[in-house]
Design a protein around this motif. Structure first.
Motif, mmCIF file in Angstrom:
data_model
loop_
_atom_site.group_PDB
_atom_site.id
_atom_site.type_symbol
_atom_site.label_atom_id
_atom_site.label_comp_id
_atom_site.label_asym_id
_atom_site.label_seq_id
_atom_site.Cartn_x
_atom_site.Cartn_y
_atom_site.Cartn_z
ATOM 1 N N SER A 79 0.813 -1.228 0.000
ATOM 2 C CA SER A 79 0.000 0.000 0.000
ATOM 3 C C SER A 79 0.838 1.266 0.000
ATOM 4 C CB SER A 79 -0.934 -0.005 1.213
ATOM 5 O OG SER A 79 -1.809 -1.102 1.169
ATOM 6 N N ASP A 80 2.130 1.147 -0.274
ATOM 7 C CA ASP A 80 3.028 2.302 -0.364
ATOM 8 C C ASP A 80 3.002 3.173 0.882
ATOM 9 O OD1 ASP A 80 4.972 3.877 -1.614
ATOM 10 O OD2 ASP A 80 3.483 5.178 -2.546
ATOM 11 N N LEU A 81 3.025 2.546 2.048
ATOM 12 C CA LEU A 81 3.001 3.288 3.303
ATOM 13 C C LEU A 81 4.133 4.307 3.376
ATOM 14 C CD1 LEU A 81 1.897 3.816 6.159
ATOM 15 C CD2 LEU A 81 3.375 1.965 6.961
ATOM 16 N N ILE A 82 5.343 3.900 3.028
ATOM 17 C CA ILE A 82 6.482 4.816 3.109
ATOM 18 C C ILE A 82 6.298 5.974 2.128
ATOM 19 C CG2 ILE A 82 8.974 5.051 2.736
ATOM 20 C CD1 ILE A 82 9.203 2.112 3.799
ATOM 21 N N GLY A 83 5.815 5.690 0.941
ATOM 22 C CA GLY A 83 5.557 6.737 -0.035
ATOM 23 C C GLY A 83 4.525 7.734 0.458
ATOM 24 N N ARG A 84 3.470 7.251 1.099
ATOM 25 C CA ARG A 84 2.416 8.128 1.620
ATOM 26 C C ARG A 84 2.947 8.988 2.763
ATOM 27 N NH1 ARG A 84 -2.953 6.446 0.621
ATOM 28 N NH2 ARG A 84 -3.487 8.507 1.428
ATOM 29 N N MET A 85 3.817 8.426 3.579
ATOM 30 C CA MET A 85 4.415 9.184 4.681
ATOM 31 C C MET A 85 5.399 10.221 4.149
ATOM 32 S SD MET A 85 5.197 5.969 7.229
ATOM 33 C CE MET A 85 5.988 6.906 8.507
ATOM 34 N N SER A 86 5.951 9.993 2.967
ATOM 35 C CA SER A 86 7.022 10.826 2.424
ATOM 36 C C SER A 86 6.540 11.983 1.544
ATOM 37 C CB SER A 86 7.987 9.959 1.614
ATOM 38 O OG SER A 86 8.568 8.969 2.449
ATOM 39 N N ILE A 87 5.260 12.055 1.277
ATOM 40 C CA ILE A 87 4.719 13.155 0.469
ATOM 41 C C ILE A 87 4.953 14.465 1.213
ATOM 42 C CG2 ILE A 87 2.579 14.155 -0.453
ATOM 43 C CD1 ILE A 87 1.576 11.230 -0.799
ATOM 44 N N GLU A 88 5.308 15.499 0.472
ATOM 45 C CA GLU A 88 5.564 16.802 1.090
ATOM 46 C C GLU A 88 4.276 17.407 1.638
ATOM 47 O OE1 GLU A 88 8.524 18.113 1.738
ATOM 48 O OE2 GLU A 88 9.447 16.356 0.821
ATOM 49 N N ASN A 89 4.408 18.292 2.622
ATOM 50 C CA ASN A 89 3.258 18.976 3.206
ATOM 51 C C ASN A 89 2.399 19.589 2.112
ATOM 52 O OD1 ASN A 89 3.519 18.549 6.009
ATOM 53 N ND2 ASN A 89 5.151 20.061 6.103
ATOM 54 N N GLY A 90 1.103 19.386 2.235
ATOM 55 C CA GLY A 90 0.161 19.931 1.274
ATOM 56 C C GLY A 90 -0.113 19.019 0.091
ATOM 57 N N GLY A 91 0.692 17.954 -0.060
ATOM 58 C CA GLY A 91 0.511 17.036 -1.177
ATOM 59 C C GLY A 91 -0.664 16.107 -0.973
ATOM 60 N N ASP A 92 -1.301 15.729 -2.068
ATOM 61 C CA ASP A 92 -2.420 14.797 -2.005
ATOM 62 C C ASP A 92 -1.957 13.438 -1.505
ATOM 63 O OD1 ASP A 92 -4.233 16.645 -2.964
ATOM 64 O OD2 ASP A 92 -4.002 16.013 -5.053
ATOM 65 N N GLY A 93 -2.679 12.902 -0.543
ATOM 66 C CA GLY A 93 -2.398 11.576 -0.033
ATOM 67 C C GLY A 93 -1.424 11.517 1.123
ATOM 68 N N LEU A 94 -0.936 12.681 1.591
ATOM 69 C CA LEU A 94 0.010 12.688 2.715
ATOM 70 C C LEU A 94 -0.609 12.017 3.923
ATOM 71 C CD1 LEU A 94 2.575 13.668 4.251
ATOM 72 C CD2 LEU A 94 1.320 15.779 4.732
ATOM 73 N N MET A 95 0.155 11.161 4.550
ATOM 74 C CA MET A 95 -0.223 10.556 5.825
ATOM 75 C C MET A 95 0.813 10.962 6.856
ATOM 76 S SD MET A 95 -2.980 8.801 5.754
ATOM 77 C CE MET A 95 -4.013 9.274 4.386
ATOM 78 N N PRO A 96 0.407 11.356 8.052
ATOM 79 C CA PRO A 96 -0.967 11.395 8.512
ATOM 80 C C PRO A 96 -1.791 12.429 7.745
ATOM 81 C CG PRO A 96 0.553 11.951 10.314
ATOM 82 C CD PRO A 96 1.356 11.724 9.093
ATOM 83 N N GLU A 97 -3.060 12.073 7.538
ATOM 84 C CA GLU A 97 -3.959 12.912 6.749
ATOM 85 C C GLU A 97 -4.026 14.321 7.325
ATOM 86 O OE1 GLU A 97 -8.129 12.324 4.516
ATOM 87 O OE2 GLU A 97 -8.103 11.739 6.618
ATOM 88 N N GLY A 98 -3.853 15.279 6.472
ATOM 89 C CA GLY A 98 -3.885 16.676 6.897
ATOM 90 C C GLY A 98 -2.557 17.187 7.397
ATOM 91 N N GLY A 99 -1.564 16.287 7.539
ATOM 92 C CA GLY A 99 -0.220 16.676 7.936
ATOM 93 C C GLY A 99 -0.168 17.169 9.362
ATOM 94 N N PRO A 100 0.933 17.711 9.764
ATOM 95 C CA PRO A 100 2.109 17.912 8.932
ATOM 96 C C PRO A 100 2.848 16.599 8.694
ATOM 97 C CG PRO A 100 2.637 18.549 11.171
ATOM 98 C CD PRO A 100 1.162 18.184 11.150
#
Length: 120
Positions: A79-100
């Motif tokens: 499920s690309d957990l590391i990728g979702r955690m690595s999205i920059e602030n404001g990016g779609d799909g960032l986890m935790p949802e809503g950031g930071p």
């Protein structure tokens, strides 16, 4: 949990509780590449940052639970957990949802856990 893991966990918790700065460069010491990361370290990250939604049962529309070893390992692999955690602030799909976004050193613990072969 050995002393090094306890210190790492305590440091991560203190950083996550006390910091509001989005800069990750000054938040924690770099991960010791010579130390094997075990699931207990990753589990504490999940408990402190993910399990409000990705608990058991899940809430807030979260599709998967991130509580057990098998669940977290599957999320990294499928499920690309590391990728979702690595999205920059404001990016779609960032986890935790809503950031930071989590500090890079926290994400690095999960990356190293995978590199170390998902040690229990």
């Amino acid at each position: 949990m050995n002393l090094k893991n306890t210190l790492l966990f305590t440091s991560l918790v203190l950083v996550l509780i006390s910091c509001t700065n989005d800069s990750t460069n000054d938040l924690t010491e770099p991960l010791d590449i010579n130390q094997t990361v075990k699931f207990s370290s990753v589990q504490s990250i999940m408990q402190n940052n993910c399990n409000n939604c990705h608990g058991n049962p899940t809430s807030g529309g979260a599709p998967i639970s991130l509580v057990t070893y098998n669940e977290v390992k599957a999320a990294v692999l499928e499920s690309d957990l590391i990728g979702r955690m690595s999205i920059e602030n404001g990016g779609d799909g960032l986890m935790p949802e809503g950031g930071p976004r989590l500090p890079q050193t926290t994400i690095d613990v999960v990356i190293k856990w995978q590199a170390d072969g998902f040690q229990e």
